[in-house]
Design an enzyme around this catalytic site. Sequence first.
Site, short mmCIF file in Angstrom:
data_model
loop_
_atom_site.label_atom_id
_atom_site.label_comp_id
_atom_site.label_asym_id
_atom_site.label_seq_id
_atom_site.Cartn_x
_atom_site.Cartn_y
_atom_site.Cartn_z
N ARG A 70 0.84 -1.19 0.00
CA ARG A 70 0.00 0.00 0.00
C ARG A 70 0.88 1.25 0.00
O ARG A 70 1.95 1.27 0.59
CB ARG A 70 -0.91 0.02 1.23
CG ARG A 70 -2.09 -0.94 1.15
CD ARG A 70 -2.97 -0.87 2.38
NE ARG A 70 -2.28 -1.35 3.56
CZ ARG A 70 -1.70 -0.60 4.46
NH1 ARG A 70 -1.75 0.73 4.37
NH2 ARG A 70 -1.07 -1.12 5.48
N TYR A 198 -2.21 -3.44 -6.69
CA TYR A 198 -1.82 -4.25 -5.55
C TYR A 198 -2.79 -4.17 -4.37
O TYR A 198 -3.14 -3.07 -3.92
CB TYR A 198 -0.43 -3.86 -5.04
CG TYR A 198 0.03 -4.85 -3.99
CD1 TYR A 198 0.49 -6.10 -4.37
CD2 TYR A 198 -0.10 -4.57 -2.64
CE1 TYR A 198 0.83 -7.05 -3.43
CE2 TYR A 198 0.25 -5.52 -1.69
CZ TYR A 198 0.71 -6.76 -2.09
OH TYR A 198 1.03 -7.69 -1.16
N LYS A 207 -9.70 -2.43 2.26
CA LYS A 207 -9.35 -1.29 3.10
C LYS A 207 -10.16 -0.05 2.72
O LYS A 207 -10.57 0.73 3.57
CB LYS A 207 -7.85 -1.01 3.05
CG LYS A 207 -7.00 -2.18 3.60
CD LYS A 207 -7.39 -2.51 5.00
CE LYS A 207 -6.96 -3.86 5.56
NZ LYS A 207 -5.62 -4.23 5.68
N HIS A 227 -9.98 -2.62 12.03
CA HIS A 227 -8.91 -3.48 11.48
C HIS A 227 -8.64 -4.61 12.47
O HIS A 227 -7.62 -4.60 13.16
CB HIS A 227 -7.66 -2.61 11.26
CG HIS A 227 -6.60 -3.26 10.42
ND1 HIS A 227 -5.28 -2.86 10.47
CD2 HIS A 227 -6.64 -4.26 9.50
CE1 HIS A 227 -4.56 -3.59 9.62
NE2 HIS A 227 -5.37 -4.44 9.03
N SER A 248 -0.83 -3.70 10.30
CA SER A 248 -0.55 -4.60 9.19
C SER A 248 0.72 -5.42 9.45
O SER A 248 1.72 -4.89 9.92
CB SER A 248 -0.38 -3.79 7.91
OG SER A 248 -1.54 -3.02 7.68
N CYS A 250 1.31 -7.66 11.67
CA CYS A 250 1.66 -7.81 13.09
C CYS A 250 0.93 -8.98 13.75
O CYS A 250 0.84 -9.03 14.98
CB CYS A 250 1.39 -6.51 13.85
SG CYS A 250 2.55 -5.21 13.40
N ASP A 277 -8.96 -9.94 9.38
CA ASP A 277 -8.45 -8.60 9.07
C ASP A 277 -9.42 -7.47 9.39
O ASP A 277 -9.00 -6.40 9.79
CB ASP A 277 -8.08 -8.53 7.58
CG ASP A 277 -7.15 -7.36 7.23
OD1 ASP A 277 -6.12 -7.18 7.92
OD2 ASP A 277 -7.46 -6.63 6.28
N ARG A 375 1.93 -12.22 -0.74
CA ARG A 375 0.66 -12.62 -0.12
C ARG A 375 0.03 -13.82 -0.80
O ARG A 375 0.35 -14.15 -1.94
CB ARG A 375 -0.33 -11.45 -0.19
CG ARG A 375 0.18 -10.18 0.51
CD ARG A 375 -0.72 -9.69 1.57
NE ARG A 375 -0.09 -8.68 2.41
CZ ARG A 375 -0.56 -8.34 3.61
NH1 ARG A 375 -1.62 -8.94 4.11
NH2 ARG A 375 0.06 -7.42 4.32
P1 GTP Z 1 -2.14 -7.80 7.50
O1 GTP Z 1 -2.70 -8.86 6.59
O2 GTP Z 1 -1.08 -6.97 6.85
O3 GTP Z 1 -3.17 -6.95 8.14
O4 GTP Z 1 -1.28 -8.57 8.63
P2 GTP Z 1 -1.61 -9.50 9.90
O5 GTP Z 1 -1.80 -8.65 11.09
O6 GTP Z 1 -2.69 -10.47 9.56
O7 GTP Z 1 -0.23 -10.26 10.11
P3 GTP Z 1 0.17 -11.80 9.98
O8 GTP Z 1 -0.61 -12.69 10.93
O9 GTP Z 1 0.13 -12.18 8.56
O10 GTP Z 1 1.67 -11.78 10.50
C1 GTP Z 1 2.66 -11.00 9.90
C2 GTP Z 1 4.04 -11.48 10.24
O11 GTP Z 1 4.21 -11.53 11.66
C3 GTP Z 1 4.32 -12.88 9.71
O12 GTP Z 1 5.61 -12.91 9.14
C4 GTP Z 1 4.25 -13.75 10.94
O13 GTP Z 1 5.08 -14.88 10.82
C5 GTP Z 1 4.68 -12.81 12.07
N1 GTP Z 1 3.99 -13.18 13.35
C6 GTP Z 1 2.68 -13.41 13.51
N2 GTP Z 1 2.39 -13.76 14.79
C7 GTP Z 1 3.55 -13.73 15.47
C8 GTP Z 1 3.91 -13.98 16.83
O14 GTP Z 1 3.08 -14.31 17.69
N3 GTP Z 1 5.23 -13.81 17.15
C9 GTP Z 1 6.16 -13.45 16.22
N4 GTP Z 1 7.43 -13.31 16.62
N5 GTP Z 1 5.86 -13.22 14.92
C10 GTP Z 1 4.58 -13.35 14.54
C1 SPV Z 2 -2.80 -4.62 5.38
O1 SPV Z 2 -1.85 -3.99 4.88
O2 SPV Z 2 -3.22 -4.35 6.53
C2 SPV Z 2 -3.42 -5.74 4.66
C3 SPV Z 2 -3.02 -5.96 3.27
O3 SPV Z 2 -4.27 -6.42 5.20
S1 SPV Z 2 -3.75 -4.84 2.17
O4 SPV Z 2 -4.95 -5.47 1.61
O5 SPV Z 2 -2.78 -4.56 1.12
O6 SPV Z 2 -4.13 -3.63 2.87
MN MN Z 3 -4.74 -5.70 7.27
#
Ligand code: GTP
Ligand code: SPV
Ligand code: MN
Length: 595
Positions: A70, A198, A207, A227, A248, A250, A277, A375
């Site tokens: 983004r 993207y 979003k 979110h 994002s 996290c 999400d 992704r």
């Molecule tokens: P968006 O789709 O961008 O909104 O992200 P999200 O909040 O769904 O994040 P996601 O669960 O995909 O995790 C993002 C990154 O953080 C990945 O590389 C995971 O491996 C890492 N991660 C997730 N949970 C944990 C955790 O509990 N500990 C650690 N150290 N890393 C984590």
């Molecule tokens: C984020 O960035 O928080 C996502 C991926 O979930 S996107 O759809 O690109 O915003």
């Molecule tokens: Mn997100």
Amino acid sequence: MDITHAKLKAWVDENARLCRPDQVYWVDGSEAERARLQKRAVARGFLTPLDQERFPGSYYGRSDRNDVARTEHQTFICSRDKADAGPTNNWLPPQEGYAKSAEILKDSMAGRTMYVVPFSMGPVGSPFSKIGVEITDSLYVVLNMLIMTRAGDKVLKQLGRDGAFTKCLHSRADLNPDRRLILHFPEDDAIVSVGSAYGGNALLGKKCLALRIASWQARQEGWLAEHMLILGVEKDGRTEYVTAAFPSACGKTNLAMLIPPQGLKAKGYKIWTVGDDIAWLRVGPDGRLWACNPEAGFFGVAPGTNSKTNPNAMLTMRRNTIFTNVLLGDDLGVWWEDGEGAPPASGVNWEGKPWRPGLKDVEGKPVLGAHPNSRFTAPAAQCPSISPKWEDPEGVPISAMIFGGRRQRLAPLVFESLDWSHGVYVGASVASERTAAAVGKVGEVRRDPMAMIPFCGYNMGDYFGHWLEMGRRIPKPPKIFHVNWFRKGADGKFLWPGYGENLRVVEWILSRARGEGKAKETPIGRVPTPDALDLTGLSLAPGAVEQLLDVRPEDWTAELQDVRRFFDQFGDRLPAEMRRQLDALSGRLKSKVAA
Ligand code: GTP
Ligand code: SPV
Ligand code: MN
């Protein structure tokens, strides 16, 4: 299907005149159509079919190398009054937004097809769902929208002759990174996105509609668009639900699909995924807060996902998935860093360049196979832990709401807020290290209230006010918590193993929500007593628990300066209660330092 909706037809015609596509195609949402469009995307080079034995129904796509996350600096709220967008959003006057984008849109679809995708955020026909129609010249976007939303004729039918819909106009145009605009017109219920294909920039239901436009509408209509993931925790035949807002990349997708850790096996927990999400939350007839997931799929971060960290995600993406910007193996498989098994012997990386394991650049740094924000797009229904209630129009009742961020220092593993208003302050004061999900400096700490800084469609001062107001409207509000899975020790390593082990923290949170569970008062809120977390079967480094739960008043006092500066920019749009909470916290910290 005949288009009986005159306003919709007029809007499509008007944009066809502007963008000049060779043809206009209305997406019907059938499986036969999906197959046809996939074939066409392959023929035009937008998608590569993967090895269909190992990845049935799955495809690989690469976006432009300048278009992989983004772009927040090119994202605008075009409200009539600048003050309504607030100091944390970019703003353009509506006429200027339309004029600037029209310049780029003019003739932008020459030689292309204009696809019209009617879609529903939330189950079709639910009173809480919202309908959008996305016009796009990207087949990649169409095929992703068909996974992420409920789309096609059933939505047109629901719309009838004059139903309300969000106008979502998208053109990849020339993908020029300097002529990219993601514009929101909340007063017109309209979105215009040009120059990107993207994710959050281009899949406009996500979003743009479900957060930026929906948050504006939610404030007027008395609900919340957030979110947040939604997760069900079942034990002894009873399921309780939590939501969690993390910035994002996290950990939302990971927490939403977690597998109970070995050490808690004996307790017989079962985890149900409702959403990963976005959550839309309303007050239910029982006086509790109820949450729905408006999406139909997951657009999840690939790197770091493997069958140890997130087995449910791996199973979800076994078929019918689009992989974007990961490594494409010459064996027509996909791979990413910290993924599954060994990388293929050779392949093409996210930049479209030849790649082999161990490849280094001229400076000797490893060349990535997958982009850190690569992704997978997969249907939610394929998730083994998908909740039987995930499409329930009523949603699920929420026992606890969790905020969090990525903080190497400062924030303890978990703490509980004192009440709703303090919880709103805790959400409003979240900060997190930046990730690759948006263009910008990775690792830099920025304030990200409620994980909504990139997604709140109006003045965040008003947004905090709306959250406070919601507290008055919810007779039985959920308790509010803050977590941090990312605290590091002196050795620079994560103190907490994370992933499935996070259930131990959620368990404590739910016990507190029920009025049980042991806690210790600190100036920032209540943290678990060291024996209150069930750590059965977990071997942490000596002293790790104490470090994880440590609240250091000096560090929090320093943090307050930054929160105060952040709050100051809202001027008189900041609710007095926010400042009162900040001063109260400051007072509690002072008495602690003095003691
Ligand atoms: P968006 O789709 O961008 O909104 O992200 P999200 O909040 O769904 O994040 P996601 O669960 O995909 O995790 C993002 C990154 O953080 C990945 O590389 C995971 O491996 C890492 N991660 C997730 N949970 C944990 C955790 O509990 N500990 C650690 N150290 N890393 C984590
Ligand atoms: C984020 O960035 O928080 C996502 C991926 O979930 S996107 O759809 O690109 O915003
Ligand atoms: Mn997100």
